[in-house]
Design an enzyme around this catalytic site. Sequence first.
Site, PDB file in Angstrom:
ATOM      1  N   ASN A  23       0.812  -1.226   0.000  1.00 36.22           N
ATOM      2  CA  ASN A  23       0.000   0.000   0.000  1.00 36.22           C
ATOM      3  C   ASN A  23       0.840   1.269   0.000  1.00 36.22           C
ATOM      4  O   ASN A  23       0.319   2.358  -0.120  1.00 36.22           O
ATOM      5  CB  ASN A  23      -1.000  -0.019   1.159  1.00 36.22           C
ATOM      6  N   ARG A  92      -7.780  -1.075  -7.961  1.00 37.45           N
ATOM      7  CA  ARG A  92      -8.514  -0.057  -7.223  1.00 37.45           C
ATOM      8  C   ARG A  92      -7.680   1.203  -7.063  1.00 37.45           C
ATOM      9  O   ARG A  92      -8.111   2.310  -7.266  1.00 37.45           O
ATOM     10  CB  ARG A  92      -8.877  -0.629  -5.862  1.00 37.45           C
ATOM     11  N   ARG A 121     -16.350   1.455  -2.918  1.00 36.25           N
ATOM     12  CA  ARG A 121     -15.201   2.223  -2.413  1.00 36.25           C
ATOM     13  C   ARG A 121     -15.276   3.639  -2.989  1.00 36.25           C
ATOM     14  O   ARG A 121     -14.755   3.920  -4.043  1.00 36.25           O
ATOM     15  CB  ARG A 121     -13.904   1.528  -2.786  1.00 36.25           C
ATOM     16  N   PRO A 122     -16.013   4.560  -2.329  1.00 32.15           N
ATOM     17  CA  PRO A 122     -16.195   5.915  -2.889  1.00 32.15           C
ATOM     18  C   PRO A 122     -14.887   6.703  -2.944  1.00 32.15           C
ATOM     19  O   PRO A 122     -13.933   6.377  -2.224  1.00 32.15           O
ATOM     20  CB  PRO A 122     -17.163   6.550  -1.893  1.00 32.15           C
ATOM     21  N   GLN A 125     -14.022  12.071  -1.289  1.00 32.59           N
ATOM     22  CA  GLN A 125     -13.083  12.936  -0.554  1.00 32.59           C
ATOM     23  C   GLN A 125     -11.860  13.281  -1.407  1.00 32.59           C
ATOM     24  O   GLN A 125     -11.298  14.361  -1.289  1.00 32.59           O
ATOM     25  CB  GLN A 125     -12.646  12.243   0.749  1.00 32.59           C
ATOM     26  N   ARG A 396      -2.265 -10.559  -5.058  1.00 36.86           N
ATOM     27  CA  ARG A 396      -2.176  -9.097  -5.133  1.00 36.86           C
ATOM     28  C   ARG A 396      -1.536  -8.518  -3.876  1.00 36.86           C
ATOM     29  O   ARG A 396      -1.066  -7.387  -3.875  1.00 36.86           O
ATOM     30  CB  ARG A 396      -3.584  -8.499  -5.303  1.00 36.86           C
TER      31      ARG A 396
HETATM   32  C1  EPZ Z   1      -6.487   1.923   1.790  1.00 32.69           C
HETATM   33  O1  EPZ Z   1      -7.653   1.923   0.989  1.00 32.69           O
HETATM   34  C2  EPZ Z   1      -5.882   0.559   1.590  1.00 32.69           C
HETATM   35  N1  EPZ Z   1      -5.599   0.373   0.171  1.00 32.69           N
HETATM   36  C3  EPZ Z   1      -6.851  -0.522   2.057  1.00 32.69           C
HETATM   37  O2  EPZ Z   1      -6.167  -1.761   1.956  1.00 32.69           O
HETATM   38  C4  EPZ Z   1      -7.192  -0.280   3.521  1.00 32.69           C
HETATM   39  O3  EPZ Z   1      -8.162  -1.229   3.914  1.00 32.69           O
HETATM   40  C5  EPZ Z   1      -7.748   1.134   3.687  1.00 32.69           C
HETATM   41  O4  EPZ Z   1      -6.797   2.088   3.180  1.00 32.69           O
HETATM   42  C6  EPZ Z   1      -8.024   1.463   5.150  1.00 32.69           C
HETATM   43  O5  EPZ Z   1      -6.874   1.328   5.890  1.00 32.69           O
HETATM   44  C7  EPZ Z   1      -4.521   0.982  -0.350  1.00 32.69           C
HETATM   45  O6  EPZ Z   1      -3.787   1.652   0.345  1.00 32.69           O
HETATM   46  C8  EPZ Z   1      -4.288   0.774  -1.812  1.00 32.69           C
HETATM   47  P1  EPZ Z   1      -9.758   4.729   2.781  1.00 32.69           P
HETATM   48  P2  EPZ Z   1      -8.431   3.315   0.732  1.00 32.69           P
HETATM   49  O7  EPZ Z   1      -9.905   5.799   1.766  1.00 32.69           O
HETATM   50  O8  EPZ Z   1      -7.450   4.420   0.702  1.00 32.69           O
HETATM   51  C9  EPZ Z   1     -14.366   5.779   3.117  1.00 32.69           C
HETATM   52  C10 EPZ Z   1      -5.817  -3.944   1.295  1.00 32.69           C
HETATM   53  O9  EPZ Z   1      -6.368  -4.961   1.726  1.00 32.69           O
HETATM   54  N2  EPZ Z   1     -14.081   6.739   2.046  1.00 32.69           N
HETATM   55  O10 EPZ Z   1      -8.865   4.961   3.954  1.00 32.69           O
HETATM   56  O11 EPZ Z   1      -9.333   3.131  -0.421  1.00 32.69           O
HETATM   57  C11 EPZ Z   1     -14.248   4.338   2.650  1.00 32.69           C
HETATM   58  O12 EPZ Z   1     -15.459   3.897   2.084  1.00 32.69           O
HETATM   59  C12 EPZ Z   1      -6.633  -2.725   0.999  1.00 32.69           C
HETATM   60  O13 EPZ Z   1      -4.567  -3.807   1.132  1.00 32.69           O
HETATM   61  C13 EPZ Z   1     -15.083   7.623   1.644  1.00 32.69           C
HETATM   62  O14 EPZ Z   1     -16.185   7.595   2.169  1.00 32.69           O
HETATM   63  O15 EPZ Z   1      -9.288   3.403   2.058  1.00 32.69           O
HETATM   64  C14 EPZ Z   1     -13.911   3.609   3.937  1.00 32.69           C
HETATM   65  O16 EPZ Z   1     -15.102   3.333   4.650  1.00 32.69           O
HETATM   66  C15 EPZ Z   1      -8.123  -2.999   1.093  1.00 32.69           C
HETATM   67  N3  EPZ Z   1     -14.801   8.522   0.660  1.00 32.69           N
HETATM   68  C16 EPZ Z   1     -13.092   4.638   4.725  1.00 32.69           C
HETATM   69  O17 EPZ Z   1     -13.365   5.906   4.120  1.00 32.69           O
HETATM   70  C17 EPZ Z   1     -13.570   8.605   0.055  1.00 32.69           C
HETATM   71  O18 EPZ Z   1     -13.382   9.466  -0.828  1.00 32.69           O
HETATM   72  C18 EPZ Z   1     -11.588   4.410   4.669  1.00 32.69           C
HETATM   73  O19 EPZ Z   1     -11.223   4.294   3.293  1.00 32.69           O
HETATM   74  C19 EPZ Z   1     -12.578   7.693   0.476  1.00 32.69           C
HETATM   75  C20 EPZ Z   1     -12.859   6.794   1.476  1.00 32.69           C
END
Ligand code: EPZ
Length: 417
Positions: A23, A92, A121-122, A125, A396
């Site tokens: 990541n 993603r 996955r929105p 933000q 992956r």
């Molecule tokens: C990163 O995803 C990681 N992926 C994920 O790991 C990890 O689970 C996640 O962070 C949380 O730690 C990568 O780094 C490539 P977020 P990311 O934006 O950035 C909501 C794995 O298994 N959200 O921190 O996509 C979202 O729905 C993967 O290696 C919004 O609402 O996660 C979630 O509920 C899976 N709007 C929360 O925030 C947005 O614009 C955290 O998501 C973005 C996110």
Amino acid sequence: MEKLMISGGRPLQGTVTISGAKNSAIALIPAAILAESEVILDNLPLLSDVAVYSEILEELGANVSWEGNQMRIDPTHIISLPMPNGPVKKLRASYYMMGAMLGRFKEAVIGLPGGCNFEPRPIDQHIKGFEALGATVTNEHGAIHLHAKELKGAKIYLDVVSVGATINIMLAATRAKGSTIIENAAKEPEIIDVATLLNSMGASIKGAGTETIRIEGKSELRGCRHSIIPDRIQAGTYMIAAAATRGNVLIDNVIPKHLEALTAKLIEMGVEIEELDESIRVIGKEKYESIDVKALVYPGFATDLQSPMTSLLTQADGVSVLSDFVYSNRFKHVPELARMGAKIRVEGRSAIIEGHPLNAAKVKATDLRAGAALVIAGLTVSEGITEVTGVEFIDRGYDHLVTNLRELGADVWRQND
Ligand code: EPZ
């Protein structure tokens, strides 16, 4: 398609060396295009997502060479090309191309991300941040179109603590005019890793790893060399596997501080842990206490370890409750574990796990961490062979998985399905 075959019941013994963080890598590779000269990345994990990202950069004209765990990216002749389809749709985190190309070219067309399908996955933000910096963002036929006459620093408050949005805004803001403040930023170690790379390229980023990050925009950034931090999620997965098989494993090349939340929960359930400077020894025990776990944003317990932890909690006496406050529905591994005899029920954001021995079954990985959970579950079963399909998901996130597990004494092999 391939499947993993697991003949379990053997305690894992020996040493496993952890590779660079997935990541981090899939943010550092797009970040390299913000430089005007070559960026060298060391300790690169050998993962399919990383290969896809090098494909994306080559499509834009970057010169990418990859030897062992080192990738050299020369973005000197990179051009701005729309990417509504093609390799960007394969993962993603291709959304990081939005921030990187906006920063470099003030424009981008990126096909909406694919990747894991455990819940929608929105990226609202991310878009909020780009618009605050002066970009117009539209969604046309499944591709995000971004354009800015110029990028101007701004104060951005994230409504949701988001790793992706924090990193993506940081990428664009490093080439904006003036200063940007990101408030309510995520604090994951991977964010610090990206900020470290960008600062080595000449950026001026302060506060990465805290909830407030300040970025002074620069008109030009230069190439550098950077070594990727160890993968705390891969490390945590092997820690959990060692505990689940009652083994004795030294997990080497880790930053113990990144695993504090997991270490604390393993100790709470009765696992013996020895923390050294850059490694952690996990010694399993016959009996484990049931515990409650809350998956939260960093430094809380990592959501990416909640499914592997679910498999371990099936080995504890009594009833454990594991809740995920980051994703509301990341429990697709539960029905598959139930096929192995696990007694788990999902209520809202929580899985209620009753300690119960598992048995071999044919199960299916639906995302990379669910896949890891099924492998760990299979390793605990001494009778019969567990078959895990969906190996492409597991590949992956875990390079050398079968090799590493076999070196630790597991009887695991790949077989064509
Ligand atoms: C990163 O995803 C990681 N992926 C994920 O790991 C990890 O689970 C996640 O962070 C949380 O730690 C990568 O780094 C490539 P977020 P990311 O934006 O950035 C909501 C794995 O298994 N959200 O921190 O996509 C979202 O729905 C993967 O290696 C919004 O609402 O996660 C979630 O509920 C899976 N709007 C929360 O925030 C947005 O614009 C955290 O998501 C973005 C996110």
